[in-house]
Design a protein around this motif. Structure first.
Motif, PDB file in Angstrom:
ATOM      1  N   SER A  38     -16.291 -44.197  20.956  1.00  0.00           N
ATOM      2  CA  SER A  38     -16.591 -43.446  22.176  1.00  0.00           C
ATOM      3  C   SER A  38     -15.599 -42.291  22.354  1.00  0.00           C
ATOM      4  CB  SER A  38     -16.480 -44.380  23.379  1.00  0.00           C
ATOM      5  OG  SER A  38     -15.116 -44.674  23.619  1.00  0.00           O
ATOM      6  N   PRO A  39     -15.983 -41.291  23.140  1.00  0.00           N
ATOM      7  CA  PRO A  39     -15.042 -40.203  23.445  1.00  0.00           C
ATOM      8  C   PRO A  39     -13.734 -40.737  24.030  1.00  0.00           C
ATOM      9  CG  PRO A  39     -17.252 -39.657  24.210  1.00  0.00           C
ATOM     10  CD  PRO A  39     -17.310 -41.073  23.738  1.00  0.00           C
ATOM     11  N   GLU A  40     -13.841 -41.790  24.846  1.00  0.00           N
ATOM     12  CA  GLU A  40     -12.633 -42.344  25.457  1.00  0.00           C
ATOM     13  C   GLU A  40     -11.668 -42.894  24.400  1.00  0.00           C
ATOM     14  OE1 GLU A  40     -13.392 -45.464  28.248  1.00  0.00           O
ATOM     15  OE2 GLU A  40     -11.280 -45.608  28.847  1.00  0.00           O
ATOM     16  N   VAL A  41     -12.230 -43.624  23.437  1.00  0.00           N
ATOM     17  CA  VAL A  41     -11.389 -44.172  22.362  1.00  0.00           C
ATOM     18  C   VAL A  41     -10.763 -43.042  21.558  1.00  0.00           C
ATOM     19  CG1 VAL A  41     -11.500 -45.346  20.119  1.00  0.00           C
ATOM     20  CG2 VAL A  41     -12.470 -46.449  22.151  1.00  0.00           C
ATOM     21  N   ILE A  42     -11.552 -42.045  21.214  1.00  0.00           N
ATOM     22  CA  ILE A  42     -11.034 -40.958  20.372  1.00  0.00           C
ATOM     23  C   ILE A  42      -9.964 -40.156  21.115  1.00  0.00           C
ATOM     24  CG2 ILE A  42     -11.666 -38.806  19.182  1.00  0.00           C
ATOM     25  CD1 ILE A  42     -14.353 -40.168  18.492  1.00  0.00           C
ATOM     26  N   ARG A  43     -10.186 -39.969  22.409  1.00  0.00           N
ATOM     27  CA  ARG A  43      -9.154 -39.269  23.200  1.00  0.00           C
ATOM     28  C   ARG A  43      -7.861 -40.071  23.268  1.00  0.00           C
ATOM     29  NH1 ARG A  43     -13.302 -37.561  26.726  1.00  0.00           N
ATOM     30  NH2 ARG A  43     -12.990 -39.410  28.019  1.00  0.00           N
ATOM     31  N   ALA A  44      -7.987 -41.380  23.564  1.00  0.00           N
ATOM     32  CA  ALA A  44      -6.784 -42.224  23.678  1.00  0.00           C
ATOM     33  C   ALA A  44      -6.060 -42.318  22.330  1.00  0.00           C
ATOM     34  CB  ALA A  44      -7.173 -43.620  24.164  1.00  0.00           C
ATOM     35  N   LEU A  45      -6.854 -42.508  21.289  1.00  0.00           N
ATOM     36  CA  LEU A  45      -6.289 -42.617  19.932  1.00  0.00           C
ATOM     37  C   LEU A  45      -5.441 -41.403  19.589  1.00  0.00           C
ATOM     38  CD1 LEU A  45      -6.582 -44.003  16.953  1.00  0.00           C
ATOM     39  CD2 LEU A  45      -8.271 -42.198  16.589  1.00  0.00           C
ATOM     40  N   THR A  46      -6.035 -40.229  19.762  1.00  0.00           N
ATOM     41  CA  THR A  46      -5.363 -39.008  19.318  1.00  0.00           C
ATOM     42  C   THR A  46      -4.258 -38.594  20.286  1.00  0.00           C
ATOM     43  OG1 THR A  46      -7.158 -37.760  20.371  1.00  0.00           O
ATOM     44  CG2 THR A  46      -7.339 -38.178  18.003  1.00  0.00           C
ATOM     45  N   SER A  97     -13.406 -52.530  15.168  1.00  0.00           N
ATOM     46  CA  SER A  97     -13.071 -53.284  16.378  1.00  0.00           C
ATOM     47  C   SER A  97     -13.898 -52.818  17.570  1.00  0.00           C
ATOM     48  CB  SER A  97     -11.583 -53.138  16.681  1.00  0.00           C
ATOM     49  OG  SER A  97     -10.816 -53.600  15.582  1.00  0.00           O
ATOM     50  N   ALA A  98     -13.920 -53.634  18.595  1.00  0.00           N
ATOM     51  CA  ALA A  98     -14.671 -53.330  19.806  1.00  0.00           C
ATOM     52  C   ALA A  98     -13.845 -52.434  20.738  1.00  0.00           C
ATOM     53  CB  ALA A  98     -15.065 -54.624  20.510  1.00  0.00           C
ATOM     54  N   GLU A  99     -14.538 -51.878  21.699  1.00  0.00           N
ATOM     55  CA  GLU A  99     -13.968 -50.824  22.560  1.00  0.00           C
ATOM     56  C   GLU A  99     -12.690 -51.253  23.296  1.00  0.00           C
ATOM     57  OE1 GLU A  99     -15.586 -47.776  23.128  1.00  0.00           O
ATOM     58  OE2 GLU A  99     -14.700 -47.032  24.983  1.00  0.00           O
ATOM     59  N   ARG A 100     -12.795 -52.343  24.060  1.00  0.00           N
ATOM     60  CA  ARG A 100     -11.630 -52.729  24.859  1.00  0.00           C
ATOM     61  C   ARG A 100     -10.451 -53.115  23.965  1.00  0.00           C
ATOM     62  NH1 ARG A 100     -11.203 -58.056  28.819  1.00  0.00           N
ATOM     63  NH2 ARG A 100      -8.924 -58.008  28.939  1.00  0.00           N
ATOM     64  N   SER A 101     -10.740 -53.861  22.925  1.00  0.00           N
ATOM     65  CA  SER A 101      -9.667 -54.257  22.000  1.00  0.00           C
ATOM     66  C   SER A 101      -8.982 -53.035  21.404  1.00  0.00           C
ATOM     67  CB  SER A 101     -10.231 -55.135  20.876  1.00  0.00           C
ATOM     68  OG  SER A 101     -10.596 -56.403  21.381  1.00  0.00           O
ATOM     69  N   THR A 102      -9.791 -52.021  21.100  1.00  0.00           N
ATOM     70  CA  THR A 102      -9.233 -50.807  20.506  1.00  0.00           C
ATOM     71  C   THR A 102      -8.349 -50.076  21.513  1.00  0.00           C
ATOM     72  OG1 THR A 102     -11.190 -50.627  19.103  1.00  0.00           O
ATOM     73  CG2 THR A 102      -9.809 -48.659  19.309  1.00  0.00           C
ATOM     74  N   LEU A 103      -8.851 -49.926  22.728  1.00  0.00           N
ATOM     75  CA  LEU A 103      -8.062 -49.227  23.755  1.00  0.00           C
ATOM     76  C   LEU A 103      -6.757 -49.977  24.047  1.00  0.00           C
ATOM     77  CD1 LEU A 103     -10.963 -48.160  26.142  1.00  0.00           C
ATOM     78  CD2 LEU A 103      -9.525 -46.629  24.738  1.00  0.00           C
ATOM     79  N   GLU A 104      -6.839 -51.301  24.103  1.00  0.00           N
ATOM     80  CA  GLU A 104      -5.629 -52.084  24.358  1.00  0.00           C
ATOM     81  C   GLU A 104      -4.620 -51.944  23.221  1.00  0.00           C
ATOM     82  OE1 GLU A 104      -7.602 -55.631  27.095  1.00  0.00           O
ATOM     83  OE2 GLU A 104      -6.218 -56.162  25.477  1.00  0.00           O
ATOM     84  N   THR A 105      -5.131 -51.910  22.014  1.00  0.00           N
ATOM     85  CA  THR A 105      -4.229 -51.787  20.863  1.00  0.00           C
ATOM     86  C   THR A 105      -3.526 -50.436  20.863  1.00  0.00           C
ATOM     87  OG1 THR A 105      -5.593 -53.280  19.562  1.00  0.00           O
ATOM     88  CG2 THR A 105      -4.098 -51.853  18.334  1.00  0.00           C
ATOM     89  N   ILE A 106      -4.283 -49.397  21.161  1.00  0.00           N
ATOM     90  CA  ILE A 106      -3.678 -48.053  21.242  1.00  0.00           C
ATOM     91  C   ILE A 106      -2.535 -48.071  22.246  1.00  0.00           C
ATOM     92  CG2 ILE A 106      -4.095 -45.678  22.020  1.00  0.00           C
ATOM     93  CD1 ILE A 106      -7.026 -46.110  20.907  1.00  0.00           C
ATOM     94  N   GLU A 107      -2.758 -48.780  23.352  1.00  0.00           N
ATOM     95  CA  GLU A 107      -1.765 -48.861  24.420  1.00  0.00           C
ATOM     96  C   GLU A 107      -0.586 -49.758  24.030  1.00  0.00           C
ATOM     97  OE1 GLU A 107      -2.104 -47.115  27.189  1.00  0.00           O
ATOM     98  OE2 GLU A 107      -0.181 -47.861  28.001  1.00  0.00           O
ATOM     99  N   LEU A 108      -0.896 -50.900  23.439  1.00  0.00           N
ATOM    100  CA  LEU A 108       0.142 -51.884  23.110  1.00  0.00           C
ATOM    101  C   LEU A 108       1.024 -51.439  21.957  1.00  0.00           C
ATOM    102  CD1 LEU A 108      -1.993 -55.164  23.280  1.00  0.00           C
ATOM    103  CD2 LEU A 108       0.054 -54.718  24.663  1.00  0.00           C
ATOM    104  N   SER A 109       0.435 -50.737  21.001  1.00  0.00           N
ATOM    105  CA  SER A 109       1.184 -50.407  19.786  1.00  0.00           C
ATOM    106  C   SER A 109       2.234 -49.338  20.065  1.00  0.00           C
ATOM    107  CB  SER A 109       0.221 -49.915  18.704  1.00  0.00           C
ATOM    108  OG  SER A 109       0.948 -49.525  17.560  1.00  0.00           O
ATOM    109  N   ALA A 110       3.440 -49.606  19.630  1.00  0.00           N
ATOM    110  CA  ALA A 110       4.523 -48.630  19.789  1.00  0.00           C
ATOM    111  C   ALA A 110       4.347 -47.454  18.838  1.00  0.00           C
ATOM    112  CB  ALA A 110       5.864 -49.307  19.542  1.00  0.00           C
ATOM    113  N   ARG A 111       3.519 -47.639  17.823  1.00  0.00           N
ATOM    114  CA  ARG A 111       3.260 -46.560  16.874  1.00  0.00           C
ATOM    115  C   ARG A 111       1.808 -46.122  16.972  1.00  0.00           C
ATOM    116  NH1 ARG A 111       6.425 -46.829  11.635  1.00  0.00           N
ATOM    117  NH2 ARG A 111       8.021 -48.401  11.875  1.00  0.00           N
TER     118      ARG A 111
END
Lengths: 329, 329
Positions: free
Chosen positions: B190-198, B156-170
């Motif tokens: 990106s570092p931002e995605v990996i930080r938000a993900l984890t 997935s693309a960056e913004r979609s990924t960040l939004e999903t991390i935020e939207l998902s309750a899990r």
């Protein structure tokens, strides 16, 4: 005693909504074999499952899905109605042997090999010719046996039914039909079929659809129970059960779908006729699932003892399905 | 110690046959996240399930299906390889919210919201524009959360990924990708995605697909392990795992299907190019699943202790999925 027993209706296709589930729960029925599809193909069947999942989610206080007979016992314990699924035609598997297991895993526990017409597997009861079980049909019977999907021949023709009884390594059922010697109809079953079915451990569910009964909607409770008693004398009460074929609150469009699917440009009237194209009037003593109590009483009145009566009202379905749903070893 | 630990490869799409299952079993891998489909729609996905059912039936001495993490522990005990399924695109649910639960029940435990391109749910990593999660996408994320289907944003693309991390309750996962600051690629994160993900409890599976690595097929084991060590320093070792992206014994036609599906008349080369259209050469220290042993050793050599190493090699996947697959209450 009715309250303590497991009551199973071996075939219904009602308009499934909360009001109906409330009436089902109130009726004392423990579990219902619900028709999932008539002519829906594999893809469309997924949508039917999805619709039911939503019903389970939104009515979790009233109903629960049944994947094994243990679930029916659970339903009884927590006062919910268990729903288990069957297909009235083999359309859910398209032309693909592997879809038997896929559909079984999704919760399709019972499947008819044909609905009135010739299918890819067998001949239906309205065909003029019945060439028996097809090449694909033999494969599907073996696969259904393997994965523990119950074969139902309610709408199948004579030869196809006899061959299936013979070919199937497991007992099969006729979930909703009556003996043709009590009421002659293409949908009812000959003495030969009923003898072969039960001799191999199969189950017959007696139908309350007026077209399957002598005097139609005027058939008395006593006549209905007498039919069961006579059949019990011939083949043994342990093979007999109820499959009401109750179709409540459904519009004419559903009846048309049942009868015509996508196969006919001109209307086919099934067991009705052009001048009698609608739903038949309900039996006064079986207006809905609450009528199961009348049948219970009628069976007792006609001489069945309590154990026999509870067997017909649910125990026989439970035992039959318990064995039939287990995967082969 | 390798023999006693649960080893999980978080992404493979090999040519699944008996010879491969034998090599998998010999490799010591306990369980594999197998890609079930790339672009197959709901109906076609049923056929993929059916094909796998036949593989399970015919190779029952080597592999077994995994529906929960308990099954992985069982697989370990009886010396079989557990197989759990994921989709690399959201094509199995067509445009129908109810198919999330249907596919989950059939055994689809993980689903990517998009594969390289815009989907009905989100933008893929090769799109020039990323408008984030769609209306349908928000519904699907909520439904996946409810039924316990794990969200994977590998393609997935960056913004979609960040939004999903935020939207998902899990917590969600990125089952197979690497940090883009180690190797710049549209597929890496990106570092931002990996930080938000984890930070939200998500999991990153490090990929061994040469296109995701510095120096491609010449990337050394030490460089690979160094990348994991650096990421562990930044976000914590408990969020890191392996998703090899191993695609063994597949013909060019499968690569074309992965890259082109049915959406393009002209060939798209994905991470390759017209002059480099084929499969990349394998890493010498990861020729197949047996390379997991090399990674185990490489992680120990670079300074991970035994507990950390076994966590990366399988324990983290186990813990993440154990929570992620439970239905919401």
């Amino acid at each position: 005693m009715y309250q303590n027993e497991i009551i199973v209706d071996g075939l219904q296709y009602c308009h499934w909504d909360r009001a109906y589930f409330e009436s089902l729960q109130k009726s004392g029925v423990t579990a219902v074999h619900a028709t999932l599809v008539y002519h829906e193909n594999a893809r469309e069947t997924l949508t039917r499952f999805a619709e039911w999942n939503l019903l389970f989610e939104r009515n979790a206080d009233l109903i629960m899905p049944v994947m094994s007979m243990e679930d029916i016992r659970s339903a009884k314990q927590c006062g919910k109605v268990g729903i288990f699924f069957g297909a009235q035609n083999c359309s859910p598997i398209d032309d693909e042997i592997g879809l038997v297991e896929v559909m079984r895993k999704q919760g399709l526990l019972i499947m008819q090999l044909t609905y009135n017409n010739q299918s890819l597997l067998a001949a239906g009861c309205y065909e003029q010719e019945d060439a028996g079980i097809t090449r694909f049909g033999k494969q599907v019977i073996e696969e259904m046996n393997r994965v523990g999907m119950v074969i139902d021949m309610s709408h199948s023709a004579e030869r196809s039914t006899l061959e299936t009884i013979e070919l199937s390594a497991r007992p099969i059922c006729i979930s909703h039909a009556n003996p043709s010697n009590v009421h002659s109809a293409l949908r009812n079953k000959s003495p030969e079929v009923i003898r072969a079915l039960t001799a191999r451990g199969g189950l017959l569910g007696f139908s309350l659809y007026p077209f399957h009964l002598p005097d139609g909607s005027k058939c008395s409770l006593e006549t209905f129970c007498q039919m069961i008693a006579e059949t019990a004398d011939e083949v043994g009460v342990e093979h007999l059960a109820i499959g009401s074929d109750l179709c409540l609150n459904q519009p004419q469009s559903v009846l048309d779908w049942m009868r015509n699917g996508r196969w006919s440009k001109s209307l086919d009237y099934g067991e009705g006729s052009a001048s009698n194209a609608g739903w038949p009037a309900a039996l006064p003593w079986f207006p809905d699932s609450s009528g199961m109590k009348n049948i219970y009483k009628g069976l007792r009145d006609i001489g069945f003892n309590e154990a026999e009566t509870t067997a017909v009202m649910g125990g026989n379905w439970l035992n039959f399905l318990d064995a039939g749903l287990r995967p082969a070893l």
